[in-house]
Write a protein that holds these residues in place. Structure first.
Motif, short mmCIF file in Angstrom:
data_model
loop_
_atom_site.label_atom_id
_atom_site.label_comp_id
_atom_site.label_asym_id
_atom_site.label_seq_id
_atom_site.Cartn_x
_atom_site.Cartn_y
_atom_site.Cartn_z
N GLY A 95 0.84 -1.15 0.17
CA GLY A 95 0.02 0.00 -0.03
C GLY A 95 0.99 1.25 -0.07
O GLY A 95 2.02 1.27 -0.05
N SER B 29 -5.06 3.25 -1.06
CA SER B 29 -4.04 2.61 -1.95
C SER B 29 -4.62 2.69 -3.40
O SER B 29 -5.78 2.89 -3.54
CB SER B 29 -3.66 1.22 -1.51
OG SER B 29 -4.86 0.35 -1.67
N THR B 30 -3.78 2.43 -4.10
CA THR B 30 -4.16 2.54 -5.57
C THR B 30 -3.65 1.19 -6.44
O THR B 30 -2.43 0.65 -6.20
CB THR B 30 -3.46 3.82 -6.49
OG1 THR B 30 -3.88 4.88 -5.55
CG2 THR B 30 -3.85 3.80 -7.73
N LEU B 31 -4.61 0.55 -7.19
CA LEU B 31 -4.13 -0.26 -8.25
C LEU B 31 -4.31 0.21 -9.25
O LEU B 31 -5.30 0.59 -9.91
CB LEU B 31 -5.10 -1.61 -7.80
CG LEU B 31 -5.04 -2.46 -6.50
CD1 LEU B 31 -6.41 -3.17 -6.44
CD2 LEU B 31 -3.82 -3.02 -6.36
N ALA C 184 -3.03 -5.12 -2.46
CA ALA C 184 -3.67 -3.75 -1.87
C ALA C 184 -3.78 -3.53 -0.69
O ALA C 184 -3.70 -4.91 0.04
CB ALA C 184 -4.75 -3.28 -2.51
N VAL D 265 -9.67 1.59 -1.86
CA VAL D 265 -8.93 1.29 -2.98
C VAL D 265 -9.34 1.91 -4.56
O VAL D 265 -10.25 1.89 -4.89
CB VAL D 265 -8.59 -0.07 -3.16
CG1 VAL D 265 -7.47 -0.27 -4.44
CG2 VAL D 265 -8.05 -0.79 -1.78
N VAL E 284 -5.60 -8.70 -0.65
CA VAL E 284 -5.74 -7.28 0.22
C VAL E 284 -5.48 -7.76 1.61
O VAL E 284 -5.93 -8.53 2.23
CB VAL E 284 -7.24 -6.82 0.27
CG1 VAL E 284 -7.60 -5.60 1.18
CG2 VAL E 284 -7.70 -6.45 -0.96
#
Length: 162
Positions: free
Chosen positions: A63, A69-71, A90, A95, A161
């Motif tokens: 993260g 967080s970003t995916l 993640a 997200v 996750v």
């Protein structure tokens, strides 16, 4: 880290000078002040190093250093029924899912929980990008393309996750 080493060396030098001052003229206040200043700077540098180390550890665990967080997912640029990755990680929480498809074949990315429910999905698009946000709890998820036949053709992966 280099700052910390330099400050530590400066601290040692100041302490050595204070100890070797010689004479009995009684004026050691300048050396004492220098030592205190060096000790303060060393403490600040140590705190900064510890903070940066904590941020780096958090990022390495999947993260960013924060609550979100970003995916980033990308469809295979050649138009094949594949993403450029088949696994992702993640951090739990909000997200943001960014999806890019540079091919002319329409694709999207959807996230499915362990019960088979789709909990997030981008728009289906060709030669473009889209984003969506999902609240994800720790566990295993599946990401896939929801265009008919694409998932069955292998366009899916595992999202972990933490």
């Amino acid at each position: 880290m280099k700052k910390l080493v330099a400050l530590f060396a400066l601290l040692l030098a100041a302490m050595a000078l204070a100890a070797c001052g010689g004479g009995d003229d009684g004026d050691t206040s300048a050396a004492g002040g220098a030592v205190e200043e060096v000790e303060e700077k060393a403490g600040e540098a140590k705190d900064e190093v510890e903070e940066k180390a904590g941020e780096a550890k958090e990022e390495a665990e999947g993260g960013s250093a924060g609550s979100a967080s970003t995916l980033d997912f990308e469809a295979d640029p050649s138009g094949a029924l594949a993403f450029t990755t088949d696994s992702a990680t993640a951090k739990a929480g909000d997200v943001t899912v960014n999806f890019t498809n540079s091919s002319p074949v329409p694709h999207d990315v959807a996230i499915e929980d362990s019960s088979g429910e789709t909990i997030a999905e981008t728009e289906t698009l060709a030669e473009g990008s889209d984003s969506t946000t999902a609240e994800l709890k720790p566990g295993e998820y599946t990401f896939y393309c929801s265009v008919p036949g694409h998932r069955q053709g292998g366009m899916e992966g595992t999202l972990t996750v933490k």
